[in-house]
Write an enzyme that holds these catalytic residues in place. Structure first.
Site, PDB file in Angstrom:
ATOM      1  N   CYS A  88       0.698  -1.027  -0.085  1.00 26.09           N
ATOM      2  CA  CYS A  88      -0.071  -0.068  -0.118  1.00 26.09           C
ATOM      3  C   CYS A  88       0.838   1.386   0.013  1.00 26.09           C
ATOM      4  O   CYS A  88       1.549   1.429   0.982  1.00 26.09           O
ATOM      5  CB  CYS A  88      -1.007   0.096   1.235  1.00 26.09           C
ATOM      6  N   CYS A 231      -5.312   6.283  -3.513  1.00 24.18           N
ATOM      7  CA  CYS A 231      -4.575   4.951  -3.495  1.00 24.18           C
ATOM      8  C   CYS A 231      -2.860   5.426  -4.205  1.00 24.18           C
ATOM      9  O   CYS A 231      -2.789   5.732  -5.169  1.00 24.18           O
ATOM     10  CB  CYS A 231      -5.219   4.192  -4.465  1.00 24.18           C
TER      11      CYS A 231
END
Length: 293
Positions: A88, A231
């Protein structure tokens, strides 16, 4: 048996996480518990859960230590639906801030901290806007599937890009198309990738390049979390895709506008090929204790 989970809530451009420290690897949350923690009505609310565990105390951490002996800490990341994820980009910046805040690591000016992930070791340094993470090598992967999304009138081709986790990037015509999307629904990919993918929808700014920096806007449906305000790896994949479409004259520095803010993406040559770096803010919002069944 019920127990108390001491946690910290953190966010990077609106991509939010619940972080907790478990250096010895004693706390194994179940997918059901992770879903409960991330529930925005009955739990803390988050796009994912990050456990800070010493690499030596986690099976996946052994590979990180074999790759880089300095990767003493592993980012054990889980999506909001309880599924595990490789990496991530926003999360690793928030994780670095958490390690420093908890006194688990140090990051002097001009230095880097090595962090183990399921996508390999990633190095994080300080930047003007927070932190920069070298996400390593990238590759085109996943072909060019057709993508259908709610309120997108016609299926569009996407471009598959892997930056440690899988992405499909779709170019849209204008801001109106981008705003009309309902990403509360899962986009449909044809053919569907076996492990799923994050799906990004991008619109170039006008002009695309300003002062040598490329500029795009993006929304995303994250695998395992739904639409998020940001993101990090998706911003990277989007910049890579637009650079590919724009051709050889396109720049290597990009600014990606997401609903939660702005992220920086930079492509650069390293000894093993072209790397891509992500920069942006990281903030710890509050600490708490949650009673878990």
């Amino acid at each position: 048996m019920p127990f108390d989970l001491r946690f910290t809530k953190g966010q990077g451009t609106g991509n939010d996480f619940v972080l907790f420290s478990d250096p010895e690897g004693d706390v194994e949350l179940t997918p059901e518990q992770i879903r409960a923690v991330c529930d925005r009505r009955f739990g803390v609310g988050a796009d994912g859960v990050i456990r800070a565990v010493r690499s030596e105390n986690l099976a996946a951490g052994s590979a990180a230590l074999a790759e880089d002996a300095e990767a003493l800490w592993f980012m054990d990341y889980w999506n909001a639906d309880g599924t595990v994820s490789e990496m991530c980009g926003n999360g690793i910046r928030v994780y670095a801030e958490y390690l420093l805040d908890q006194g688990l690591a140090e990051l002097p000016a001009g230095r880097e901290i090595a962090i183990g992930t399921r996508a390999g070791v990633r190095r994080v340094s300080r930047s003007a806007d927070g932190y920069q993470a070298d996400l390593g090598l990238w590759r085109r992967a996943g072909g060019e599937p057709l993508v259908r999304a709610k309120n997108l009138p016609v299926a569009r081709p996407g471009l598959g890009i892997d930056v440690g986790n899988p992405h499909v990037v779709v170019a849209l015509a204008d801001d109106a198309e981008l705003a009309a999307l309902d990403l509360g629904y899962l986009p449909v990919l044809d053919p569907a990738p076996e492990a799923g993918a994050n799906v990004e929808f991008v619109v170039p700014a006008e002009p695309l390049v300003e002062d040598g920096v490329g500029r795009i806007r993006m929304r995303v449906h994250e695998r395992g979390s739904g639409e998020t305000l940001s993101c990090g790896t998706g911003a990277v994949a989007s910049a890579l895709a637009v650079r590919y479409w724009a051709g050889s004259s396109a720049p290597d520095d990009w600014r990606v506008q997401v609903p939660g803010g702005v992220l920086g993406v930079r492509m650069f040559q390293a000894g093993d090929g072209e790397h891509v770096a992500l920069s942006g803010p990281a903030e710890l919002v509050f600490d708490g204790v949650l009673a878990l069944a």
